[in-house]
Design a protein around this motif. Structure first.
Motif, PDB file in Angstrom:
ATOM      1  N   LEU A   1      -9.142  -6.607   4.500  1.00 36.36           N
ATOM      2  CA  LEU A   1     -10.051  -8.259   4.525  1.00 36.36           C
ATOM      3  C   LEU A   1     -10.758  -8.400   3.843  1.00 36.36           C
ATOM      4  N   ASP A   2     -11.414  -7.403   3.215  1.00 38.16           N
ATOM      5  CA  ASP A   2     -12.079  -7.466   1.696  1.00 38.16           C
ATOM      6  C   ASP A   2     -10.799  -8.193   0.183  1.00 38.16           C
ATOM      7  N   LEU A   3      -9.788  -7.587   0.488  1.00 37.84           N
ATOM      8  CA  LEU A   3      -9.044  -7.714  -0.502  1.00 37.84           C
ATOM      9  C   LEU A   3      -8.475  -9.520  -0.971  1.00 37.84           C
ATOM     10  N   ILE A   4      -8.313  -9.340   0.512  1.00 40.15           N
ATOM     11  CA  ILE A   4      -7.321 -10.832   1.233  1.00 40.15           C
ATOM     12  C   ILE A   4      -8.458 -12.232   0.711  1.00 40.15           C
ATOM     13  N   THR A   5      -9.600 -11.288   1.324  1.00 36.47           N
ATOM     14  CA  THR A   5     -10.944 -12.837   0.803  1.00 36.47           C
ATOM     15  C   THR A   5     -12.098 -12.694   0.169  1.00 36.47           C
ATOM     16  N   GLU A   6     -11.497 -11.311  -0.678  1.00 37.14           N
ATOM     17  CA  GLU A   6     -12.896 -12.264  -2.188  1.00 37.14           C
ATOM     18  C   GLU A   6     -12.608 -12.652  -3.670  1.00 37.14           C
ATOM     19  N   ALA A   7     -11.373 -13.796  -3.852  1.00 34.36           N
ATOM     20  CA  ALA A   7     -11.205 -14.573  -3.587  1.00 34.36           C
ATOM     21  C   ALA A   7     -11.446 -15.762  -4.188  1.00 34.36           C
TER      22      ALA A   7
ATOM     23  N   LEU B   1      -3.881 -15.416   7.126  1.00 33.12           N
ATOM     24  CA  LEU B   1      -2.941 -15.404   6.104  1.00 33.12           C
ATOM     25  C   LEU B   1      -2.210 -13.788   6.629  1.00 33.12           C
ATOM     26  N   LEU B   2      -2.799 -12.872   7.145  1.00 31.88           N
ATOM     27  CA  LEU B   2      -1.386 -11.346   7.553  1.00 31.88           C
ATOM     28  C   LEU B   2      -0.738 -11.632   8.166  1.00 31.88           C
ATOM     29  N   GLU B   3      -0.810 -13.018   9.747  1.00 31.15           N
ATOM     30  CA  GLU B   3      -0.231 -13.373  10.262  1.00 31.15           C
ATOM     31  C   GLU B   3       0.823 -13.888   9.387  1.00 31.15           C
ATOM     32  N   GLU B   4       1.082 -15.248   8.896  1.00 28.54           N
ATOM     33  CA  GLU B   4       1.873 -15.706   8.096  1.00 28.54           C
ATOM     34  C   GLU B   4       2.462 -14.734   7.740  1.00 28.54           C
ATOM     35  N   VAL B   5       2.259 -13.163   6.768  1.00 28.35           N
ATOM     36  CA  VAL B   5       3.650 -12.861   5.874  1.00 28.35           C
ATOM     37  C   VAL B   5       3.879 -11.816   6.894  1.00 28.35           C
ATOM     38  N   GLY B   6       3.415 -11.888   8.153  1.00 28.52           N
ATOM     39  CA  GLY B   6       4.205 -11.230   8.967  1.00 28.52           C
ATOM     40  C   GLY B   6       3.861  -9.179   9.887  1.00 28.52           C
ATOM     41  N   LEU B   7       2.434  -9.739   9.125  1.00 28.63           N
ATOM     42  CA  LEU B   7       1.503  -8.715   9.174  1.00 28.63           C
ATOM     43  C   LEU B   7       0.364  -8.383  10.357  1.00 28.63           C
TER      44      LEU B   7
ATOM     45  N   TYR C   1      -7.260   0.317   5.681  1.00 29.73           N
ATOM     46  CA  TYR C   1      -6.880   0.372   3.626  1.00 29.73           C
ATOM     47  C   TYR C   1      -5.797   0.919   3.024  1.00 29.73           C
ATOM     48  N   PRO C   2      -5.732   0.530   2.769  1.00 30.30           N
ATOM     49  CA  PRO C   2      -4.168   0.299   1.747  1.00 30.30           C
ATOM     50  C   PRO C   2      -3.840   1.680   2.242  1.00 30.30           C
ATOM     51  N   HIS C   3      -3.858   2.512   2.131  1.00 28.49           N
ATOM     52  CA  HIS C   3      -3.434   3.555   2.314  1.00 28.49           C
ATOM     53  C   HIS C   3      -2.711   4.062   3.363  1.00 28.49           C
ATOM     54  N   ALA C   4      -3.179   3.818   4.192  1.00 32.85           N
ATOM     55  CA  ALA C   4      -3.010   2.897   5.575  1.00 32.85           C
ATOM     56  C   ALA C   4      -1.399   2.496   5.919  1.00 32.85           C
ATOM     57  N   PHE C   5      -1.384   1.753   4.825  1.00 31.50           N
ATOM     58  CA  PHE C   5       0.219   1.017   4.995  1.00 31.50           C
ATOM     59  C   PHE C   5       1.751   1.488   4.044  1.00 31.50           C
ATOM     60  N   SER C   6       3.015   0.804   4.025  1.00 33.48           N
ATOM     61  CA  SER C   6       3.804   0.978   3.840  1.00 33.48           C
ATOM     62  C   SER C   6       3.989   0.574   2.245  1.00 33.48           C
ATOM     63  N   GLY C   7       4.761   1.336   1.527  1.00 35.14           N
ATOM     64  CA  GLY C   7       5.000  -0.132   0.227  1.00 35.14           C
ATOM     65  C   GLY C   7       4.970  -1.622   0.962  1.00 35.14           C
ATOM     66  N   GLY C   8       6.370  -1.843   1.438  1.00 34.55           N
ATOM     67  CA  GLY C   8       6.772  -3.574   2.148  1.00 34.55           C
ATOM     68  C   GLY C   8       5.900  -4.007   2.412  1.00 34.55           C
ATOM     69  N   GLN C   9       4.880  -3.515   3.394  1.00 37.82           N
ATOM     70  CA  GLN C   9       3.309  -3.995   3.943  1.00 37.82           C
ATOM     71  C   GLN C   9       2.364  -4.115   3.267  1.00 37.82           C
ATOM     72  N   ARG C  10       2.011  -3.443   1.885  1.00 38.67           N
ATOM     73  CA  ARG C  10       1.356  -3.656   0.702  1.00 38.67           C
ATOM     74  C   ARG C  10       1.540  -4.819  -0.005  1.00 38.67           C
ATOM     75  N   GLN C  11       2.742  -4.710  -0.410  1.00 40.92           N
ATOM     76  CA  GLN C  11       3.369  -5.963  -0.877  1.00 40.92           C
ATOM     77  C   GLN C  11       2.574  -7.408  -0.705  1.00 40.92           C
TER      78      GLN C  11
ATOM     79  N   ILE D   1       0.931  -7.678   1.780  1.00 41.02           N
ATOM     80  CA  ILE D   1      -0.592  -8.020   2.045  1.00 41.02           C
ATOM     81  C   ILE D   1      -1.473  -8.004   0.519  1.00 41.02           C
ATOM     82  N   CYS D   2      -0.352  -8.309  -0.862  1.00 39.08           N
ATOM     83  CA  CYS D   2      -0.269  -8.516  -1.811  1.00 39.08           C
ATOM     84  C   CYS D   2      -0.524 -10.709  -1.835  1.00 39.08           C
ATOM     85  N   ILE D   3       0.554 -10.499  -1.258  1.00 46.35           N
ATOM     86  CA  ILE D   3       1.605 -11.744  -0.611  1.00 46.35           C
ATOM     87  C   ILE D   3       0.131 -12.606  -0.688  1.00 46.35           C
TER      88      ILE D   3
END
Length: 289
Positions: free
Chosen positions: A134-140, A159-165, A173-183, A185-187
């Motif tokens: 939540l913080d990562l996506i909405t900070e900006a 936004l999460l649903e738009e990228v398939g999450l 927190y980020p450590h709970a996700f796979s590499g693809g899921q983290r990317q 989140i970045c998108i």
């Protein structure tokens, strides 16, 4: 054979003003040089320069994807950092909608930061491990005052649903996700500011092949949905066939070949481009041919 979409035909179908858009690039780079001084001696005198970007010309149109391809160290990332205003070039210009980005100050610069977003190679390094999704996506969004704090959860879930999450991932927190899921989140974080241009700097190179294909498909869908323009940076020329309308091949800080994706992939003119293509044993097109 490689397959590439015909950029001009597709763009004219989407935009009734396509001819005008083609005449005026969204982003234009002219004669860009970003050099780093080499210093030696007790007095740190400059004895030479590393010519990371050495006289680059490039155009990016609305709704277009330009692939920038080359081996590590060829200047791709320095070019991206220059566009993001993280590096100050020693010569040349970068204009967005005709405005010199290095002359922007105050609100104009803030607006530019929103207009051009980036997705980096390593999603784990790109995400603060102490922040929730939540913080990562909405900070900006909060920094730019684009959303009220009480409404940010709803925006982030969308936004999460738009990228398939799933939207209920927001408190993880980020450590709970796979590499693809983290990317993904970045998108989603990049999408939050509704950019016109998304720079993907080796955005899929750290992912497994199957996950890589899924993320490429996602990026293509998002581009179609939002009408964004992409600068897609990669060392793997086989990757850009999935997205690129035009391809720029970089070597030693220079663009050695630049043109329509179909021409570059199927009829390369420069020996360096031919070398890159020869390193791809077999690349199937999107129809599996």
């Amino acid at each position: 054979m490689f397959e590439s979409r015909q950029f001009h035909k597709v763009k004219n179908q989407r935009n009734p003003h396509g001819a005008e858009m083609q005449a005026k690039p969204l982003l234009e780079i002219k004669g860009l040089k970003t050099w780093y001084p080499v210093k030696k001696g007790v007095f740190a005198r400059t004895v030479g320069h590393i010519r990371a970007v050495d006289g680059v010309d490039l155009e990016l149109f609305q709704g277009e994807t330009v692939g920038i391809v080359g081996e590590s160290g060829c200047g791709k990332t320095t070019l991206a950092r220059s566009i993001l205003r993280l590096e100050r070039p020693c010569e040349g210009t970068i204009t967005l909608n005709g405005r010199n980005i290095f002359a922007l100050r105050g609100k104009a610069l803030q607006d530019y930061r929103r207009t051009v977003q980036v997705v980096f190679q390593d999603p784990q390094a790109s995400l603060n491990p102490r922040h929730t999704v939540l913080d990562l996506i909405t900070e900006a969004l909060l920094v730019h005052k684009l959303v009220a704090r009480e409404n940010r959860r709803e925006v982030a879930a969308r936004l999460l649903e738009e990228v398939g999450l799933a939207g209920d991932f927001l408190d993880r927190y980020p450590h709970a996700f796979s590499g693809g899921q983290r990317q993904r989140i970045c998108i989603a974080r990049a999408l939050a500011l509704k950019p016109q241009i998304l720079i993907c700097d080796e955005a899929v190179s750290a992912l497994d092949l199957s996950v890589r294909a899924q993320v490429l498909n996602l990026l293509e869908e998002l581009k179609e949905r939002h009408g964004m323009s992409y600068l897609f940076i990669t060392h793997d020329i086989g990757v850009v066939q999935h997205l690129a309308d035009r391809i720029a091949v970089m070597n030693a800080g220079k663009i050695v070949e630049y043109g329509d994706a179909e021409q570059v992939l199927n009829r390369p003119q420069h020996g360096y481009t031919q070398k890159l293509l020869a390193a791809v044993p077999r690349v199937r097109n999107r129809k599996g041919a």
